[in-house]
Every structure is written in structure tokens, then in C-alpha cells.
Design an enzyme around this catalytic site. Structure first.
Site, mmCIF file in Angstrom:
data_model
loop_
_atom_site.group_PDB
_atom_site.id
_atom_site.type_symbol
_atom_site.label_atom_id
_atom_site.label_comp_id
_atom_site.label_asym_id
_atom_site.label_seq_id
_atom_site.Cartn_x
_atom_site.Cartn_y
_atom_site.Cartn_z
ATOM 1 C CG PHE A 152 -1.958 -0.980 1.318
ATOM 2 C CD1 PHE A 152 -3.176 -0.779 0.694
ATOM 3 C CD2 PHE A 152 -1.760 -2.158 2.018
ATOM 4 C CE1 PHE A 152 -4.182 -1.736 0.756
ATOM 5 C CE2 PHE A 152 -2.756 -3.119 2.095
ATOM 6 C CZ PHE A 152 -3.970 -2.905 1.467
ATOM 7 C CG ASP A 153 0.851 5.885 -1.592
ATOM 8 O OD1 ASP A 153 1.946 6.244 -1.143
ATOM 9 O OD2 ASP A 153 -0.083 6.671 -1.834
#
Length: 666
Positions: A337-338
Site C-alpha cells: 500500500f501507498d
């Protein structure tokens, strides 16, 4: 891309094509029905006068009516030395006629033609399920022309023109609201049933439904380039792509079919020689084997399942650009995930305003709002929102100066005021340093407010965790998937986010190139990696991952173009939905393949000793099995595993604002 020149498929353009398909389908139904009538008549006549010429003629007519195209295709394939399923069925039917079983030969062709028609209809149903949804987009619009409203076809409306969307109407074209306010049902694009509030300046999209007030919309895209049209084009293109499993089965079928023909020839030759079985009987058993071994069900087992999965995802606002990506998501053991804009909202909020004894909170907000009034920085937006909420108005600022990397300065009411980080204030009283340190230790972004070179207050800001982020991370871990967070923020903030969400691993202070390197490292350690980001800032990392997923992409051209999978909504829980759908699709594929092989093998074993007739071979081993495979694939959208619910133990984490540090350069 399919339809790239046109930018998508409009309903008006598709209409004649669909009508042509429906007309062709009706012709096929009539032909097969006629063949069935001829077959039934032949059976009646044959029962009265066995082996009579009239019965043979009726069986031959039934076979030609049902199998003319199949036999033509089989002959063409044989001339090219290509052994297709049409070749298998053609040999079986022709052989049955030649050895004195015309009723069964005709039955093979009639049953096979009926099975093909049912398969085509079922497969078409899966392919067109999304197209039917998209066809809800209106074909006309009320356009402002000559100071009035004129009804025009959507393709006649140009960019920049204004259209009227009344309550209950569907939005005809993508655009921006220039007048009015309402709620709009965007389920056709996002899969979400909760309407979205729309007011002046908000985007609206073709195919969505206006529920309440009238909206005047300025068109931003022609009908062939609308978000809806592009999504439809991508879904259609995705249905043509082949996954790794599909490609393997296609290669297998090319070897399998000639092997079956060789096996049937061996049965024909060996049974009379080894067991003394009459030649005609051995030929009959070999023909039954050919019908049973026809790879229809095996060939259909994967593509129909993939199409069903892709269309089911599209109905929930998840755009998958190919069955290879649908398959890969289910194999992934790591989801990356960003942080900002993915796990968090990416929108700063003012959570603390501190003032000195002679400058209260309202005065601090007044100075900050006045200095930030003309800025587009995220911190400025948060400060202005807090000032409006508190009823504090900005004042006129003279001599405004923006100091890159430090903050802003200006004269307000004859006072030299400033707002920024420590670089603007060489000397800060210990009390303010202590308060600033306390807020920063909690991960907050802190800006100092000064008057005459002296700090008189400070403002703390935070980002917030998405409501479904904690539950999604917990859900992924429950599914045996490792979660990793990549962020450009500092170590302290990254640790705070990872701890609150239960992230397994995080890497902080990364530049875009370093995010790509991190994805490559994770791929080397774990294999297939899924990367989730905003589709713009994280484009290099999304491209490097096995599957790149952009979320919240409705209306975003870049996100829709660059990612392998697009979540049209802002719910990170869509990752769980996608993984569940992928795994269910691949389970169905495996079920279909296993059942096809098991049933055909079992019946083939019974065919060699003569325990299976041609009737049974086509009804069970071919037609029945093929239809069962399709029916199993079409159940993929039903009873889908529900996305992981929000557990009570994570409710507090979801609702609390998360302190996330941002560079407070103003």
C-alpha cells in the site's frame, strides 16, 4: 485498446450489431428446432419400418440441418490438418451413419448443435451483463441552445456546452456542475449504493442517476470518451485477454484432440484383433469415445469463468483489464500500500490551535487564515476550513511574501506576521519548543504563528485513516496475505501508521524510484506482488508490481489508463472484494477442469467395453457436461464472500484522526 480510435462504444453504435446477433440467434434456434422435428419424425418412422429409406432420409435431413456448419468447419480443419472438436464430432456422426446407426449419428449432431447454442447464449449472457448495465446511459440530452433547452442526441453535444439533468434523469455526459445541487446515484460506475452529494464545481458522470434537485452541467468529454464508455471498452478488451491458465488449456487442447483420434483408431483396430469383437462394434465404441473426448467442456472451463468474474467485478466498481490480472491477484501473497491517499484520506485537518495569553485561539486562526487566504497548499486548505468552521474571517494582508521551504510572511493590521516552520523563527521560547515537540512526537504537522518575529501560537494538523483501512488490513492478514506500506513520510510517522493499522512491514522516507526498488525486492522475496496506490504519484511502482491497482479513480484519466486494476470508488476494502472474487473464480476454474477430466475419463473407460452409447456420450459426456461447466461459471457473482466487516475492536482506530507529518513548507 479495443475501440481506441472511437474512445469507447456508445449504445447507439452497438444497437444494430446486437440486433444482428439476435436475428442470427433466432435463425439458429429455428434451424435446430426443425432438425429436432426431423429427428423425432425419423425415430417414429424407423419404429414403424426399421431401416427404411424414409427414416434414413429424415435422419440425413436432420443431420444436415443441425450440422451443416459443423461439418463444413470439420472438413476445412481436416484439409489444414487441424484436429478441432468439430472434427471429432463430424467423424463420430459420419461414422455412425456409415456403420448403420443413422439415428444416433443424427442425434449426435442435433444434440451438439443444441449444446453449442446453449453455450453461446450462456457465454453471451456473461459477456453482455456489464454492457446491459452500461446501456442505461441515455441517448439524448437537454442542451442549452438559443436561450432555451433543446433535446439532442448525445453525440451531437459538444464539449463546453451545458446540459440540464432533471430529478430522476440520468446524466447524459461527463461534466461539471455549474448550477444546482443534488444527490447522484453512481452505482453504475462505483458499485456503491450510497448516493454522492453534488454541488457547483463537482464532477458528474454519464450513466449515473440524478435523484433530487435539477443540475446544470457543463460537458467536459464527448460521449465516446466518457468515463463510462472507457470503462465499457476496457471490460470488453479484458474479456479478450487470456490468462496463464487459459493459455495452458488452449495448448493442451491442441495436443489432446489428435491424441484422442489416435486412441479411437487404436480402439477400432485392437478390439477385433485382441478380443475378437466385430469390427462394426469396435468402430461404434471408438465413435462414442470420440464424442466423449470432445474437449468442449475443458475449453470452456476457464474463459467463461474469467468473463463471469470480470463482469461481476465491474458491477461492483472494480475494473479489471484482463483475466491474467484477475488470476494473478488470487496468487499474490503480498499487498503493498501507498500511505497518503490510500490508507489515509490525504486530507489534512486542523486538530490543535494553541495561543499565548494575549493572543487567543481566534486571533491565531485570524492571522493564519489571512496569510493563507491565497494559497493552494494542503496546509492552507486545512487552515481555511478550520477558520470557516470557527467563524473567523481573513483580513487584508500587505507585502505578502512566500519563503520557499519555510513559510509565508506579510503585514496584517500594521503588524509583521508570519506562519511557517522553525526556519522563519530563529529564536523560539522554550515553552513553545516543548509544546511543538509534544505535538510532533505524536506525529502531527506543526506550524508556528508569529507576530513581530516572536512566536505567539502554533497550529497542529493531522491526516486521517480511511474508515475501512484497519478492517481491510486485518481482513488481508486473515486471508494469509502479508501487508506492506511504502511512504515518503518519515520513520516516526510510518511507524505510527503501521502500528495503528497492524501493517506487517513498512518502509519510510522513500522517493518514487526507491518505491520501485522496494517492489522489486518484495517480488524477489515473495513472488507475485500487488501494489495499491493513487495511480498517478505511484505510477512507476504500480507498473513494476505484478498487478497495479489504482483506487478512487472515477473521473481520473491517468489512473484508468495506467493501472491494471482500477477501483472506481474510494473504499480500500475493494481489495478484499477483488481478492475474494479472484480466488472464487480460480476455484470455479479448477472445479470445472477437474470435473471435465473426471467425467470424461470415467465415461471413456465405460465406452471401450461398450457400456456407453452414442446417445449417452453426447447427452452426458458432451452437452450435459459443457452446460454444467457454464452454469458453474455463471454462479461466480452469486454468494460472493462478503468483504471483511468492520470489527468492533478496530472501530476506534478507524474513527480517530491519525497524526501524519507533512512537510510544512507553505
Amino acid at each position: 485498446m479495443h475501440g481506441s480510435e472511437g474512445g469507447g462504444c456508445s449504445c447507439a453504435a452497438c444497437g444494430p450489431h446486437h440486433e444482428e446477433e439476435e436475428g442470427h440467434g433466432r435463425h439458429e434456434v429455428a434451424l435446430i428446432a426443425g432438425a429436432a422435428v426431423l429427428l423425432a419424425a425419423g425415430l417414429v418412422v424407423d419404429g414403424a419400418t426399421p431401416y427404411g429409406g424414409a427414416a434414413l432420409m429424415l435422419f440425413a435431413l436432420a443431420a444436415l440441418a443441425a450440422g451443416f456448419d459443423l461439418l463444413k468447419s470439420a472438413i476445412r480443419s481436416l484439409l489444414r490438418l487441424r484436429f478441432t472438436m468439430e472434427v471429432l464430432i463430424g467423424i463420430a456422426a459420419a461414422g455412425a451413419f456409415l456403420i448403420g446407426h443413422p439415428a444416433e449419428g443424427a442425434t449426435v449432431l442435433v444434440f451438439f448443435a443444441a449444446a453449442e447454442l446453449l453455450e453461446a447464449r450462456a457465454a453471451e449472457r456473461a459477456r453482455r451483463s456489464v454492457a446491459d448495465l452500461f446501456s442505461l446511459a441515455p441517448v439524448s440530452a437537454l442542451v442549452r441552445r438559443d436561450e432555451g433547452w433543446t433535446k439532442l442526441e448525445v453525440h451531437e453535444v459538444g464539449v463546453g456546452e451545458r446540459v440540464l439533468v432533471r430529478p430522476g434523469d440520468q446524466v447524459p455526459l461527463d461534466g461539471v456542475v455549474v448550477s444546482g445541487a443534488s444527490s447522484v446515484d453512481q452505482a453504475a460506475l462505483t458499485g456503491e449504493s450510497v448516493p454522492a452529494a453534488k454541488e457547483i464545481g463537482d464532477e458528474v458522470f454519464a450513466g449515473t442517476q440524478n435523484l433530487e434537485g435539477s443540475l446544470e452541467v457543463e460537458v467536459t468529454r464527448p460521449d465516446t470518451e466518457s468515463t463510462l464508455a472507457r470503462v465499457a471498452a476496457y471490460v470488453e478488451e479484458a474479456q479478450q485477454r487470456r490468462s496463464r491458465t487459459e493459455r495452458f488449456i488452449e495448448r493442451f487442447a491442441r495436443v489432446y484432440t489428435p491424441a484422442v483420434i489416435a486412441g479411437a483408431l487404436a480402439v477400432t483396430a485392437l478390439l477385433p484383433l485382441v478380443f475378437g469383437i466385430p469390427f462394426a462394434d469396435s468402430v461404434y465404441r471408438a465413435l462414442s469415445l470420440l464424442v466423449i473426448a470432445c474437449p468442449c467442456a475443458l475449453a470452456l472451463s476457464t474463459p467463461v469463468s474469467m468473463v463471469s468474474g470480470i463482469t461481476a467485478a465491474a458491477r461492483q466498481g472494480i475494473l479489471i483489464k484482463g483475466s491474467d490480472y484477475l488470476e494473478a491477484v488470487g496468487r499474490a501473497r503480498v499487498v503493498v500500500f501507498d500511505k497518503t491517499g490510500t490508507l489515509t484520506t490525504g486530507r489534512l485537518q486542523v486538530t490543535a490551535v494553541k495561543g499565548s495569553g494575549d493572543a487567543g485561539e481566534r486571533e491565531i486562526l485570524h492571522i493564519a487564515a489571512s496569510l493563507e487566504a491565497g494559497s493552494g497548499h494542503p496546509i492552507a486548505a486545512a487552515v481555511m476550513a478550520k477558520a470557516r468552521e470557527a467563524g473567523v474571517e481573513a483580513g487584508p494582508v500587505e507585502g505578502f511574501v512566500a519563503v520557499p521551504g519555510s513559510g509565508v510572511c506579510g503585514t496584517l493590521g500594521g503588524r509583521a506576521c508570519a506562519l511557517g516552520n522553525g526556519r522563519l523563527f530563529p529564536e523560539v521560547e522554550s515553552a513553545w519548543e516543548e509544546e511543538k515537540g509534544r505535538l510532533e512526537a505524536a506525529g502531527q504537522t506543526v506550524v508556528l504563528v508569529g507576530d513581530g518575529g516572536r512566536v505567539i501560537g502554533l497550529i497542529g494538523l493531522m491526516d486521517t485513516i480511511r474508515e475501512d483501512a484497519a478492517a481491510t488490513v486485518a481482513g488481508l492478514r486473515a486471508r494469509g496475505i502479508r501487508t506492506v506500506m511504502l511512504t515518503g513520510d518519515n520513520e516516526r510517522v510510518a511507524a505510527a501508521v503501521a502500528g495503528r493499522l497492524g501493517i506487517d512491514e513498512y518502509r519510510a522516507g522513500l522517493l518514487p524510484a526507491e518505491k520501485v526498488q522496494a517492489v522489486e525486492d518484495l517480488t524477489g522475496r515473495f513472488g507475485e506482488v500487488v501494489m495499491v496506490g493513487d495511480g498517478v504519484n505511484d505510477a512507476p511502482a504500480l507498473a513494476r508490481a505484478g498487478v497495479g491497482i489504482a483506487m478512487g479513480a472515477i473521473g481520473s484519466d491517468i489512473a484508468i489508463e495506467t493501472a491494471d486494476v482500477v477501483l472506481m470508488h474510494d473504499r480500500v476494502a475493494g481489495i478484499e472484494t477483488l481478492i475474494d472474487l479472484s480466488r472464487k473464480t480460480m476455484r470455479v476454474v479448477r472445479q470445472n477442469v477437474a470435473v471435465s477430466i473426471a467425467v470424461k475419463t470415467g465415461i471413456a473407460v465405460l465406452a471401450v467395453p461398450g457400456l456407453v452409447t452414442l446417445w449417452m456420450a453426447v447427452a452426458i459426456g458432451d452437452m450435459g457436461l459443457s452446460f454444467a461447466v457454464i452454469a458453474n461459471a455463471l454462479r461466480i457473482p452469486w454468494g460472493r464472500e462478503r468483504s471483511h466487516p468492520t470489527p468492533a475492536e478496530t472501530a476506534e482506530n478507524q474513527t480517530k484522526p491519525l497524526a501524519v507529518h507533512h512537510d510544512n513548507t507553505l
